[in-house]
Design a protein around this motif. Structure first.
Motif, PDB file in Angstrom:
ATOM      1  N   LYS A  22       0.757  -1.206  -0.124  1.00 47.64           N
ATOM      2  CA  LYS A  22       0.118   0.004  -0.086  1.00 47.64           C
ATOM      3  C   LYS A  22       0.732   1.436   0.029  1.00 47.64           C
ATOM      4  CE  LYS A  22      -0.805  -0.050   4.851  1.00 47.64           C
ATOM      5  NZ  LYS A  22      -1.711   0.063   6.150  1.00 47.64           N
ATOM      6  N   PHE A  33       2.647   3.417 -11.723  1.00 51.80           N
ATOM      7  CA  PHE A  33       1.383   2.432 -12.049  1.00 51.80           C
ATOM      8  C   PHE A  33       0.707   2.897 -13.254  1.00 51.80           C
ATOM      9  CE2 PHE A  33      -2.674   0.539 -11.247  1.00 51.80           C
ATOM     10  CZ  PHE A  33      -2.109  -0.866 -11.238  1.00 51.80           C
ATOM     11  N   GLY A  76      -9.685   2.189  -3.226  1.00 51.76           N
ATOM     12  CA  GLY A  76      -8.706   2.056  -3.957  1.00 51.76           C
ATOM     13  C   GLY A  76      -8.848   2.545  -5.523  1.00 51.76           C
ATOM     14  N   ALA A  77      -9.453   3.653  -5.661  1.00 51.48           N
ATOM     15  CA  ALA A  77      -9.923   4.180  -6.741  1.00 51.48           C
ATOM     16  C   ALA A  77      -8.783   4.548  -7.892  1.00 51.48           C
ATOM     17  CB  ALA A  77     -10.695   5.341  -6.702  1.00 51.48           C
ATOM     18  N   GLY A  78      -7.813   4.773  -7.582  1.00 52.42           N
ATOM     19  CA  GLY A  78      -6.745   5.150  -8.561  1.00 52.42           C
ATOM     20  C   GLY A  78      -7.126   6.189  -9.313  1.00 52.42           C
ATOM     21  N   LYS A  82     -11.391   3.315 -15.705  1.00 48.47           N
ATOM     22  CA  LYS A  82     -12.420   2.514 -15.870  1.00 48.47           C
ATOM     23  C   LYS A  82     -13.762   2.575 -15.306  1.00 48.47           C
ATOM     24  CE  LYS A  82      -9.458  -0.320 -14.234  1.00 48.47           C
ATOM     25  NZ  LYS A  82      -8.781  -1.518 -13.492  1.00 48.47           N
ATOM     26  N   ASP A 103      -9.034   6.387  -1.417  1.00 50.00           N
ATOM     27  CA  ASP A 103      -7.743   6.134  -1.798  1.00 50.00           C
ATOM     28  C   ASP A 103      -6.819   6.721  -0.593  1.00 50.00           C
ATOM     29  OD1 ASP A 103      -6.537   4.976  -4.812  1.00 50.00           O
ATOM     30  OD2 ASP A 103      -5.106   5.666  -3.456  1.00 50.00           O
ATOM     31  N   ILE A 104      -5.895   5.688  -0.441  1.00 51.67           N
ATOM     32  CA  ILE A 104      -4.699   6.128   0.501  1.00 51.67           C
ATOM     33  C   ILE A 104      -3.877   7.048   0.077  1.00 51.67           C
ATOM     34  CG2 ILE A 104      -3.091   4.310  -0.065  1.00 51.67           C
ATOM     35  CD1 ILE A 104      -2.667   3.621   2.705  1.00 51.67           C
ATOM     36  N   SER A 105      -3.812   7.109  -1.431  1.00 49.87           N
ATOM     37  CA  SER A 105      -2.904   8.076  -1.870  1.00 49.87           C
ATOM     38  C   SER A 105      -3.810   9.485  -2.004  1.00 49.87           C
ATOM     39  CB  SER A 105      -2.488   7.782  -3.360  1.00 49.87           C
ATOM     40  OG  SER A 105      -1.853   8.991  -3.825  1.00 49.87           O
ATOM     41  N   VAL A 108      -3.861  10.873  -5.574  1.00 52.29           N
ATOM     42  CA  VAL A 108      -5.079  10.408  -6.349  1.00 52.29           C
ATOM     43  C   VAL A 108      -6.390  11.266  -6.070  1.00 52.29           C
ATOM     44  CG1 VAL A 108      -6.473   8.371  -6.239  1.00 52.29           C
ATOM     45  CG2 VAL A 108      -4.231   7.904  -6.818  1.00 52.29           C
ATOM     46  N   GLY A 130      -7.840   7.958   2.576  1.00 52.28           N
ATOM     47  CA  GLY A 130      -7.516   7.163   3.951  1.00 52.28           C
ATOM     48  C   GLY A 130      -7.791   5.822   3.445  1.00 52.28           C
ATOM     49  N   TYR A 132      -9.104   1.569   3.182  1.00 49.14           N
ATOM     50  CA  TYR A 132     -10.399   1.336   2.696  1.00 49.14           C
ATOM     51  C   TYR A 132     -11.465   1.247   3.654  1.00 49.14           C
ATOM     52  CZ  TYR A 132      -7.503  -1.238  -0.998  1.00 49.14           C
ATOM     53  OH  TYR A 132      -6.753  -1.526  -1.829  1.00 49.14           O
ATOM     54  N   LEU A 152     -11.960  -2.774  -7.776  1.00 47.47           N
ATOM     55  CA  LEU A 152     -11.664  -3.030  -9.399  1.00 47.47           C
ATOM     56  C   LEU A 152     -10.158  -3.429  -9.379  1.00 47.47           C
ATOM     57  CD1 LEU A 152     -13.491  -0.388 -11.246  1.00 47.47           C
ATOM     58  CD2 LEU A 152     -14.442  -2.573 -10.133  1.00 47.47           C
ATOM     59  N   GLY A 153      -9.685  -3.746 -10.502  1.00 45.81           N
ATOM     60  CA  GLY A 153      -8.222  -3.769 -10.937  1.00 45.81           C
ATOM     61  C   GLY A 153      -7.576  -4.903 -10.335  1.00 45.81           C
ATOM     62  N   ASN A 155      -7.644  -5.600  -7.093  1.00 45.54           N
ATOM     63  CA  ASN A 155      -7.018  -5.122  -5.937  1.00 45.54           C
ATOM     64  C   ASN A 155      -6.980  -6.214  -4.790  1.00 45.54           C
ATOM     65  OD1 ASN A 155      -6.358  -2.716  -6.853  1.00 45.54           O
ATOM     66  ND2 ASN A 155      -7.575  -1.544  -5.299  1.00 45.54           N
TER      67      ASN A 155
HETATM   68  C1  LIG Z   1      -3.470  -1.057  -8.086  1.00 43.90           C
HETATM   69  S1  LIG Z   1      -3.922   0.165  -7.903  1.00 43.90           S
HETATM   70  C2  LIG Z   1      -5.609   0.076  -8.979  1.00 43.90           C
HETATM   71  C3  LIG Z   1      -6.468   1.175  -9.223  1.00 43.90           C
HETATM   72  C4  LIG Z   1      -7.718   1.231  -9.675  1.00 43.90           C
HETATM   73  N1  LIG Z   1      -8.542   0.578  -8.750  1.00 43.90           N
HETATM   74  C5  LIG Z   1      -7.793   0.506 -10.954  1.00 43.90           C
HETATM   75  O1  LIG Z   1      -8.357  -0.861 -11.165  1.00 43.90           O
HETATM   76  O2  LIG Z   1      -6.825   0.814 -11.925  1.00 43.90           O
HETATM   77  C6  LIG Z   1      -4.531   0.387  -6.318  1.00 43.90           C
HETATM   78  C7  LIG Z   1      -4.865   1.669  -5.614  1.00 43.90           C
HETATM   79  O3  LIG Z   1      -5.583   1.067  -4.338  1.00 43.90           O
HETATM   80  C8  LIG Z   1      -4.938   2.411  -3.304  1.00 43.90           C
HETATM   81  N2  LIG Z   1      -4.947   1.518  -2.139  1.00 43.90           N
HETATM   82  C9  LIG Z   1      -3.806   0.500  -2.122  1.00 43.90           C
HETATM   83  N3  LIG Z   1      -4.225  -0.090  -0.674  1.00 43.90           N
HETATM   84  C10 LIG Z   1      -4.786   0.890  -0.046  1.00 43.90           C
HETATM   85  C11 LIG Z   1      -5.572   0.726   1.322  1.00 43.90           C
HETATM   86  N4  LIG Z   1      -5.345   0.037   2.136  1.00 43.90           N
HETATM   87  N5  LIG Z   1      -6.503   1.831   1.437  1.00 43.90           N
HETATM   88  C12 LIG Z   1      -7.059   2.784   0.392  1.00 43.90           C
HETATM   89  N6  LIG Z   1      -6.427   2.416  -0.717  1.00 43.90           N
HETATM   90  C13 LIG Z   1      -5.477   1.781  -0.980  1.00 43.90           C
HETATM   91  C14 LIG Z   1      -3.442   2.911  -4.164  1.00 43.90           C
HETATM   92  O4  LIG Z   1      -3.179   4.050  -3.753  1.00 43.90           O
HETATM   93  C15 LIG Z   1      -3.914   2.650  -5.465  1.00 43.90           C
HETATM   94  O5  LIG Z   1      -4.418   3.645  -6.202  1.00 43.90           O
END
Ligand SMILES: C[S@@+](CC[C@H](N)C(=O)[O-])C[C@H]1O[C@@H](n2cnc3c(N)ncnc32)[C@H](O)[C@@H]1O
Length: 312
Positions: A22, A33, A76-78, A82, A103-105, A108, A130, A132, A152-153, A155
Motif C-alpha cells: 500500500k 502505476f 482504491g480508486a486510482g 475504468k 484512496d490512501i494516496s 489520487v 485514507g 479502505y 476493481l483492478g 486489488n
Molecule cells: C493497483 S491500484 C488500482 C487502481 C484502480 N482500482 C484500477 O483498477 O486501476 C491500487 C490503488 O489502491 C490504493 N490503495 C492500496 N491500498 C490501499 C488501502 N489499504 N486503502 C486505500 N487505498 C489503497 C492505491 O493508492 C492505488 O491507487
C-alpha cells in the motif's frame, strides 16, 4: 512515529524482510502505476477496460435492477479510468447516486476531485483519502443510501489467498443486506502471460517496486542505494500467486531513520502478491463470506472477471 515508519521498521526487522504494497503509491508511484497499466504486457487493465467500455449498459442494468438510488464507494480508486465509463453510463440513464472514491494516496484523491468534474459535470462526488474500511465507514456517516462498492483492478489479488476470506468477511461486516459489490478478479491463465505482466520490457514494474525504496529514502531518512538492488517477480501456476521481490545484489547495510538493517548478497524483500483465481474459487469466496454472486462479466479472452455480489 508515523504509521509508515512503524510499518517499514517492522517489515525490515522481520526474519523474511517485507514491505507493504500500500506504500507504493506516492505521486511518483501513482505515475509509474499508470505507465504499468499502459505497458503492452500488463493485460488486466485492458481486459477490465474492455468490460467497462463494451458492457456498460449491461453493468448499469444489473446494478440498477437491484436499487434505483445508491452511493458508489470505490475502494482504491486510482485514476478511475475504468469506473468513469460506468459513472457516465449511470448519469446517462438518469440514475441518482453519489460517487465516493477512496484512496490512501492523497495525490489520487486531489486528482480525481480536480479532473472528474471536467469529464462528468453533473457527477455528485466526494473524495475520501485514507484506508479502505475507515473511509467506507466515513461514507456511511455521510449518506445512509444502499452502497455499491467497487473494488476493481484485481486489488483483491493483493491479499494472500489464505487471508482473502477474512478480508471479504470484513468487507461484508461493513455492509448491509442488499448492498452490492462489483469486484475484479484476475483469472488463472498461461503462466508466461501472467509473469510477463509483472516484468514488462520497459521496466516500469521494476521502477515501481524500487520507487518504494526511494520513497523510504525521501520520507524516512533512508539511504538505500537503488543500484544495489534488483526486481525479481515470480509466478506459481499451482497456487496462482504472483510475488514480487527486491533482491540485494551485494552484502550491505542500510539505515532507515537511524535504524540499521543488514542484507546478505541475494537476500530478498517481499514486496507484493497478486493472486490469480479460478471462477469457481471466486464464487466459493462469495458464498463463504455472506455474499451471493449474481452476475459474472468477462472480457472476450475470459482473462478477467468482474463479479457482482449481493450482500445476503
Ligand atoms: C493497483 S491500484 C488500482 C487502481 C484502480 N482500482 C484500477 O483498477 O486501476 C491500487 C490503488 O489502491 C490504493 N490503495 C492500496 N491500498 C490501499 C488501502 N489499504 N486503502 C486505500 N487505498 C489503497 C492505491 O493508492 C492505488 O491507487
Amino acid at each position: 512515529m508515523s504509521q509508515f515508519l512503524e510499518d517499514v521498521l517492522k517489515g525490515l526487522s522481520a526474519k523474511e524482510k517485507y514491505l507493504q504494497s500500500k506504500y507504493f503509491y506516492d505521486a511518483n508511484g501513482d505515475k509509474l502505476f499508470q505507465s504499468i497499466m499502459g505497458s503492452k504486457e500488463y493485460y488486466p487493465t485492458k481486459c477490465e477496460m474492455e468490460i467497462f467500455t463494451q458492457k456498460t449498459s449491461e453493468l448499469v442494468t444489473v446494478l440498477t435492477g437491484q436499487n434505483k438510488e445508491f452511493d458508489i464507494v470505490e475502494l482504491g480508486a486510482g485514476d478511475a479510468t475504468k469506473s468513469v465509463h460506468l459513472l457516465k453510463g449511470l448519469l446517462d440513464n438518469k440514475v441518482t447516486f453519489t460517487y465516493f472514491p477512496v484512496d490512501i494516496s492523497a495525490n489520487v484523491i486531489d486528482l480525481l476531485q480536480n479532473e472528474l468534474p471536467k469529464k462528468l459535470p453533473t457527477l455528485k462526488l466526494q473524495g475520501l483519502n485514507g484506508e479502505y474500511f475507515k473511509m467506507l465507514e466515513k461514507a456511511k456517516t455521510l449518506s445512509d443510501k444502499i452502497k455499491v462498492v467497487l473494488f476493481l483492478g484485481s486489488n483483491i489479488g493483493n491479499v494472500p489467498l489464505e487471508k482473502a476470506g477474512d478480508f471479504v468477511t470484513l468487507l461484508r461486516q461493513h455492509l448491509k443486506p442488499g448492498d452490492l459489490v462489483l469486484i475484479g478478479f484476475d483469472l488463472k491463465k498461461d503462466p508466461k502471460t501472467i509473469l510477463d505482466a509483472y516484468n514488462d520490457s520497459c521496466g516500469f514494474t521494476r521502477d515501481f517496486n524500487l520507487n518504494l525504496l526511494r520513497r523510504i529514502n525521501n520520507e524516512l531518512q533512508g539511504n538505500f542505494n537503488l543500484d544495489n538492488f534488483y526486481h525479481y517477480p515470480t509466478y506459481d501456476p499451482a497456487t496462482g500467486a504472483t510475488k514480487s521481490y527486491i533482491v540485494s545484489k551485494v552484502e550491505q547495510q542500510v539505515s532507515v531513520a537511524e535504524n540499521l538493517f543488514d542484507f546478505s548478497e541475494g537476500e530478498s524483500i517481499f514486496m507484493e502478491i497478486s493472486q490469480k483465481y479460478t471462477v469457481q474459487q471466486t464464487d466459493e469466496l462469495a458464498k463463504q463470506t455472506g455474499f451471493e454472486p449474481i452476475h459474472h462479466f468477462y472480457d472476450t479472452k475470459k482473462w478477467f472477471l468482474d463479479a457482482i455480489w449481493r450482500c445476503v
